[in-house]
Design a protein around this motif. Structure first.
Motif, PDB file in Angstrom:
ATOM      1  N   TRP A  60      17.197 -21.182  18.899  1.00  0.00           N
ATOM      2  CA  TRP A  60      16.441 -21.672  20.063  1.00  0.00           C
ATOM      3  C   TRP A  60      17.317 -21.711  21.309  1.00  0.00           C
ATOM      4  CZ3 TRP A  60      11.780 -20.577  19.902  1.00  0.00           C
ATOM      5  CH2 TRP A  60      11.087 -20.593  18.698  1.00  0.00           C
ATOM      6  N   GLN A  61      18.597 -21.925  21.144  1.00  0.00           N
ATOM      7  CA  GLN A  61      19.519 -21.820  22.279  1.00  0.00           C
ATOM      8  C   GLN A  61      19.549 -20.367  22.764  1.00  0.00           C
ATOM      9  OE1 GLN A  61      23.521 -23.168  21.508  1.00  0.00           O
ATOM     10  NE2 GLN A  61      24.310 -22.198  23.346  1.00  0.00           N
ATOM     11  N   ALA A  62      19.596 -19.420  21.826  1.00  0.00           N
ATOM     12  CA  ALA A  62      19.603 -17.998  22.178  1.00  0.00           C
ATOM     13  C   ALA A  62      18.312 -17.593  22.878  1.00  0.00           C
ATOM     14  CB  ALA A  62      19.808 -17.152  20.923  1.00  0.00           C
ATOM     15  N   VAL A  63      17.187 -18.119  22.410  1.00  0.00           N
ATOM     16  CA  VAL A  63      15.898 -17.827  23.041  1.00  0.00           C
ATOM     17  C   VAL A  63      15.922 -18.281  24.497  1.00  0.00           C
ATOM     18  CG1 VAL A  63      13.454 -18.515  23.058  1.00  0.00           C
ATOM     19  CG2 VAL A  63      14.542 -17.784  20.918  1.00  0.00           C
ATOM     20  N   ARG A  64      16.447 -19.480  24.734  1.00  0.00           N
ATOM     21  CA  ARG A  64      16.547 -19.990  26.118  1.00  0.00           C
ATOM     22  C   ARG A  64      17.511 -19.148  26.950  1.00  0.00           C
ATOM     23  NH1 ARG A  64      16.673 -24.717  23.324  1.00  0.00           N
ATOM     24  NH2 ARG A  64      18.922 -24.852  23.493  1.00  0.00           N
TER      25      ARG A  64
END
Length: 93
Positions: A60-64
């Motif tokens: 989810w950090q990568a998605v952001r």
């Protein structure tokens, strides 16, 4: 001369940083495995050296960080819940 010029580029202008490359790899792996219930724990540990929970947090950090497209986010959301609950069990409060 060209090699020296490339070395002088600031990190944010380099074609692809290690962090960005890892972020894209995490998203790609998660998306490939989404139809099968998610990436197996063994594979997340073998590939990235992290537990399932760490993988989901990094995902989810990568998605952001990569401004991932809506269709990919839509595919990932039911398989990799952000709140730590199991993807196939209802969250009980």
């Amino acid at each position: 001369m060209r090699t020296a010029d490339k070395k002088q580029l600031p990190n944010n202008l380099r074609p692809q940083s290690r962090d960005l490359r890892e972020a894209r790899e995490i998203i790609e792996l998660a998306h490939i495995w989404a139809p099968y219930g998610g990436v197996p724990v063994e594979l997340t540990f073998q590939t990235f050296g992290m537990s399932r929970r760490q993988f989901v947090d990094k995902l989810w950090q990568a998605v952001r960080d990569t401004h991932c497209s809506y269709p990919v986010v839509r595919d990932l959301t039911p398989i990799y819940p952000r709140n730590g609950s199991s993807p196939h069990q209802p969250h009980v409060t």
